[in-house]
Design an enzyme around this catalytic site. Sequence first.
Site, mmCIF file in Angstrom:
data_model
loop_
_atom_site.group_PDB
_atom_site.id
_atom_site.type_symbol
_atom_site.label_atom_id
_atom_site.label_comp_id
_atom_site.label_asym_id
_atom_site.label_seq_id
_atom_site.Cartn_x
_atom_site.Cartn_y
_atom_site.Cartn_z
ATOM 1 N N CYS A 22 -0.743 3.722 -6.344
ATOM 2 C CA CYS A 22 -1.690 3.146 -5.389
ATOM 3 C C CYS A 22 -1.889 1.725 -5.884
ATOM 4 C CB CYS A 22 -3.015 3.902 -5.417
ATOM 5 S SG CYS A 22 -4.331 3.073 -4.491
ATOM 6 N N HIS B 51 -4.204 -0.286 -5.697
ATOM 7 C CA HIS B 51 -5.500 -0.607 -6.307
ATOM 8 C C HIS B 51 -5.493 -0.345 -7.819
ATOM 9 C CE1 HIS B 51 -7.073 -0.601 -2.181
ATOM 10 N NE2 HIS B 51 -8.213 -1.072 -2.643
ATOM 11 N N CYS C 11 0.870 -1.182 0.000
ATOM 12 C CA CYS C 11 0.000 0.000 0.000
ATOM 13 C C CYS C 11 0.901 1.225 0.000
ATOM 14 C CB CYS C 11 -0.865 -0.031 1.257
ATOM 15 S SG CYS C 11 -1.872 1.447 1.501
ATOM 16 N N ASN C 12 0.776 2.041 -1.024
ATOM 17 C CA ASN C 12 1.621 3.245 -1.104
ATOM 18 C C ASN C 12 1.299 4.226 0.018
ATOM 19 O OD1 ASN C 12 3.020 3.516 -4.111
ATOM 20 N ND2 ASN C 12 1.203 2.233 -4.093
HETATM 21 N N1 DGL Z 1 -4.042 0.660 -1.882
HETATM 22 C C1 DGL Z 1 -3.687 1.831 -1.174
HETATM 23 C C2 DGL Z 1 -2.441 2.490 -1.769
HETATM 24 O O1 DGL Z 1 -1.634 1.824 -2.382
HETATM 25 C C3 DGL Z 1 -4.671 2.896 -0.816
HETATM 26 C C4 DGL Z 1 -6.131 2.756 -0.886
HETATM 27 C C5 DGL Z 1 -6.837 3.540 0.192
HETATM 28 O O2 DGL Z 1 -7.155 4.747 0.008
HETATM 29 O O3 DGL Z 1 -7.055 2.945 1.235
HETATM 30 O O4 DGL Z 1 -2.218 3.649 -1.593
#
Ligand code: DGL
Length: 265
Positions: free
Chosen positions: A189, A191, A75-76
């Site tokens: 991100c 996602h 998760c970034n």
């Molecule tokens: N998957 C997460 C990232 O890489 C963030 C998603 C979220 O807002 O929770 O930043």
Amino acid sequence: MDAKAPLLVFDSGIGGLSVLAEIRAALPQAPVIYAADNGGLPYGPKSEAEVAARVCGLLGRMSERYKPRLICIACNTASTIALGMVRDVLNVPVVGTVPAIKPAAGLTRSGTIGLLGTAATIRQGYVDRLEAEFAADKRLLRFAAGELVSAAEAKLRGALVDPAVYARAAGGLREQPGGEAIDTVVLACTHFPLLRDELQQAFGPQVQFVDGAKGIARRIVHLTAGQDFVRAAPDLALFTRAEDGLAKLVPALAHYGLARVEVLK
Ligand code: DGL
């Protein structure tokens, strides 16, 4: 090292599956616990203090319970805020996810790079430092595309997503001064790589996307070199909150080799 000790892959939601796919490709025999803090999702709109407290607290609990050999913060947002803190408090190797600005700087021909992340990620000093170190001679345009997080969550639950969401993400970068020259977009991100096809359509074929997943997998291979892996039970998807939507995620989780689903107690 217990050969059954898992790799713990952590994200706020299902985004880290894009990283898990690369870890699987590199280490197919490694037992994995995929942990999603769906009780805290989304992290993007949260404050630094809130994200840091959640991530440190949860990873502390999960480490005690599951004794991972290594933690990957897939998760970034969590990594750019809390990676240092997690490393300070846990006695386990921790691999983070940082925006792939360095590879993007090597790939761009126009010299203009776009970066899509959450609102929390794009304002981090961590990103400023990566930009100063690796892209000082480039133009880096950032856009907070938080609604792509819910789009990815919906897609993996089998729901239809309005394509206007992808158009808004592309427009958010392209419409900035100089944005028409963007030829490389950092998916900052985890996602967002789950929406690569949809984003490619929105940005057009001339734009290439870069993310950090392969680099993370390589780092994990390096840190676990020489270790034995035994998968004694099917890999686990662990959530922090029970919700109706979890049943809808089962096929997607199975696709990533996660055959069991549990809620953290
Ligand atoms: N998957 C997460 C990232 O890489 C963030 C998603 C979220 O807002 O929770 O930043």
